[in-house]
Design an enzyme around this catalytic site. Structure first.
Site, PDB file in Angstrom:
ATOM      1  N   GLY A   1       0.527  -0.740   0.089  1.00 25.81           N
ATOM      2  CA  GLY A   1       0.193  -0.009   0.476  1.00 25.81           C
ATOM      3  C   GLY A   1       1.184   1.105  -0.062  1.00 25.81           C
ATOM      4  O   GLY A   1       0.550   2.001   0.573  1.00 25.81           O
TER       5      GLY A   1
ATOM      6  N   GLU B   1      17.001  -2.543  -2.679  1.00 28.74           N
ATOM      7  CA  GLU B   1      16.866  -2.823  -4.277  1.00 28.74           C
ATOM      8  C   GLU B   1      17.580  -1.431  -4.885  1.00 28.74           C
ATOM      9  O   GLU B   1      17.356  -0.166  -4.230  1.00 28.74           O
ATOM     10  CB  GLU B   1      16.220  -3.754  -4.866  1.00 28.74           C
ATOM     11  CG  GLU B   1      14.422  -2.765  -4.467  1.00 28.74           C
ATOM     12  CD  GLU B   1      13.523  -3.301  -5.893  1.00 28.74           C
ATOM     13  OE1 GLU B   1      13.303  -4.544  -5.236  1.00 28.74           O
ATOM     14  OE2 GLU B   1      12.778  -2.642  -5.781  1.00 28.74           O
TER      15      GLU B   1
ATOM     16  N   LYS C   1      -1.479   5.168  -6.277  1.00 27.40           N
ATOM     17  CA  LYS C   1      -1.760   5.422  -7.337  1.00 27.40           C
ATOM     18  C   LYS C   1      -2.811   6.505  -7.564  1.00 27.40           C
ATOM     19  O   LYS C   1      -3.889   6.499  -6.337  1.00 27.40           O
ATOM     20  CB  LYS C   1      -2.160   3.733  -8.213  1.00 27.40           C
ATOM     21  CG  LYS C   1      -0.922   3.071  -8.214  1.00 27.40           C
ATOM     22  CD  LYS C   1      -1.571   1.609  -8.253  1.00 27.40           C
ATOM     23  CE  LYS C   1      -0.143   1.163  -8.344  1.00 27.40           C
ATOM     24  NZ  LYS C   1      -1.068  -0.792  -8.362  1.00 27.40           N
TER      25      LYS C   1
ATOM     26  N   GLU D   1       3.498  -6.712 -10.398  1.00 26.94           N
ATOM     27  CA  GLU D   1       3.999  -5.472 -10.659  1.00 26.94           C
ATOM     28  C   GLU D   1       5.571  -5.738 -10.645  1.00 26.94           C
ATOM     29  O   GLU D   1       6.344  -6.329 -10.655  1.00 26.94           O
ATOM     30  CB  GLU D   1       3.865  -4.812  -8.865  1.00 26.94           C
ATOM     31  CG  GLU D   1       3.016  -4.371  -9.062  1.00 26.94           C
ATOM     32  CD  GLU D   1       2.158  -3.282  -7.554  1.00 26.94           C
ATOM     33  OE1 GLU D   1       3.037  -3.213  -7.010  1.00 26.94           O
ATOM     34  OE2 GLU D   1       1.304  -3.491  -7.420  1.00 26.94           O
TER      35      GLU D   1
ATOM     36  N   ARG E   1      -4.001 -10.452  -4.618  1.00 24.64           N
ATOM     37  CA  ARG E   1      -5.453 -10.306  -3.984  1.00 24.64           C
ATOM     38  C   ARG E   1      -5.800  -9.013  -5.292  1.00 24.64           C
ATOM     39  O   ARG E   1      -5.663  -9.007  -6.520  1.00 24.64           O
ATOM     40  CB  ARG E   1      -5.907  -8.802  -3.069  1.00 24.64           C
ATOM     41  CG  ARG E   1      -4.877  -7.490  -2.967  1.00 24.64           C
ATOM     42  CD  ARG E   1      -4.858  -6.722  -2.031  1.00 24.64           C
ATOM     43  NE  ARG E   1      -3.772  -6.203  -1.798  1.00 24.64           N
ATOM     44  CZ  ARG E   1      -4.145  -4.517  -2.670  1.00 24.64           C
ATOM     45  NH1 ARG E   1      -4.967  -5.011  -3.730  1.00 24.64           N
ATOM     46  NH2 ARG E   1      -3.179  -3.571  -2.928  1.00 24.64           N
TER      47      ARG E   1
END
Length: 452
Positions: free
Chosen positions: A164, A200, A237, A275, A292
């Protein structure tokens, strides 16, 4: 076989799930907090149960209360929607143990993929491309800093249990690393009760592109094309579209193929999202799997004609997909805008209150997923999403024009209430978005003067 579904959520997604259940002839049970006793899904569902007071941890996140509600109402399946308990493997495991069909992937699969370090390891073994970073969680700031030096700055620190848009921090220099590590670790522990972190390489000018997959329990798996979700504020988003513009068909096909390969390697069942980050040269890198239904799933439904909630329920009931990759034929362009009760002029601060006006758009190829109406009081306790406005058109220019018109029709007002609707129209008018040259930094560029 499923006959009665308990919807373990609230807001627009609860209404969305209830609608498909009704179309399928399935009875529904809505659970709600005391704050939501008069909500849209409570009025729509066949039955309802109050499971606790307003705070989510005492209601929507209270696993025993949700399970007891399912038991007393005789539900045989539980749909978690998104957020709340939707990616909680403990909840999925309890559902399975108590004899309820959990509408989502198996608990063990969710646990492996919900752990971001574990998910990276699975995808490395499956041959998916990843950005340089730690294969596993890092147990000390010193080891993490040494790896960051090796990778090269900027890097991003992420919570293993994150999601999230929370539990992550971009670090641009070695001097900033110790503080960012400590702050992210504290956030991860407080929010997710899991302080493990990994790092990363961070891409500044990247696009956020995701692939929707559907898999059944019989070994079949397909992908439903790509969504561009690059327009974000604080890693959350605001605008999504499908197909991803200016992304070569060969690249989309390859991303879909590796997503299916990753899903099969993980033993995935149900609807899920892979993603990716796409760099300016068109190279893509796996980020994570969302186990989900996504908030932005309607754009995929609009271009494919596939009801993802229906497919979730069918797969959860043990049915095979009944179709293959060659049967998936996306058409046209769909765009979704999230109308949140937030004030863009105040760095998207929440702006709840009583809605004295709530006029939402309509017309050809316009869809609105919402739970709001005049007289609805937006509670400050939950997510600020009020409505998702989704449009479809044969091409992108027409889709943008249709969305601008839909947002112009959107009038949501009340004392203290502010929304993102007018801001989203400005985003659609931005030359970089019009030319499909936007990336994850566009919203920050637009809001930087206001924030300053």
């Amino acid at each position: 076989m499923i006959s009665k579904v308990l919807i373990a959520n609230r807001g627009e997604i609860a209404v969305r799930v209830a609608r498909t259940c009704r179309e399928m002839g399935l009875r529904t049970v809505a659970v709600h907090s005391s704050v939501d006793r008069d909500s849209a899904v409570v009025r729509m569902a066949d039955e309802s149960v109050q499971i606790g007071p307003g705070p989510a941890k005492e209601s929507y996140l209270d696993i025993p209360s949700v399970i007891e509600a399912a038991r007393i109402r005789g539900a045989d399946a539980i749909h978690p929607g998104y957020g709340f308990l939707s990616e909680n493997p403990d909840f999925a495991e309890v559902c399975e143990a108590e004899g309820f069909t959990f509408v989502g992937p198996p608990a063990a699969v969710m646990a492996r993929l919900g752990d971001k370090a574990s998910a990276r390891a699975i995808m490395v073994d499956a041959g998916l491309p990843l950005l340089p970073g730690s294969r596993d969680a890092l147990d000390s700031a010193e080891k993490a800093a040494a790896l960051a030096d090796e990778i090269g700055y900027p890097v991003i620190v992420k919570a293993v249990a994150g999601g999230g848009g929370r539990g992550m921090a971009v670090v641009r220099s070695a001097a900033d690393f110790p503080r960012a590590w400590a702050k992210t670790k504290a956030t991860a522990q407080a929010v997710f009760r899991d302080g493990r972190l990994y790092i990363e390489k961070y891409l500044d000018s990247a696009r956020h592109v995701e692939i929707q997959v559907l898999a059944d329990a019989h070994g079949a798996c397909v992908h439903l094309g790509a969504r561009d979700c690059s327009l974000q504020r604080r890693h959350q988003k605001l605008v999504e579209e499908s197909p991803a513009p200016r992304l070569p068909e060969d690249t989309v096909r390859e991303m879909g193929e590796v997503a299916v390969r990753g899903a099969l390697a993980a033993g995935y069942v149900g609807a899920g999202t892979f993603e990716f980050l796409v760099d300016p040269d068109g190279r893509f890198y796996f980020m994570e799997v969302n186990c989900r239904l996504q908030v932005e799933h309607p754009v995929t439904e609009m271009v494919t004609g596939i009801d993802l909630v229906r497919e979730q329920l069918r797969v959860a009931a043990g049915e095979p997909l009944g179709y293959g990759q060659h049967d998936i034929a996306p058409r046209g362009v769909a765009i979704e805008c999230r109308v949140n009760a937030e004030d863009p002029a105040r760095d998207f601060a929440p702006a709840p209150g009583l809605l004295t006006e709530c006029a939402l758009p309509a017309g050809p190829f316009v869809r609105v997923d919402t739970h709001a109406a005049p007289g609805y009081r937006i509670p400050p306790l939950y997510d600020s999403l009020l409505a998702k406005v989704i449009v479809w058109a044969p091409d992108r220019d027409q889709a943008i024009a249709r969305m601008r018109g839909a947002l112009a029709e959107t009038r949501i007002n009340g004392p203290g209430v502010a929304t993102t609707a007018s801001f989203l129209r400005d985003v659609l008018d931005h030359p970089r978005f019009r030319a499909a040259e936007h990336d994850t930094g566009l919203i920050g560029d637009l809001t930087a003067p206001a924030v300053a």
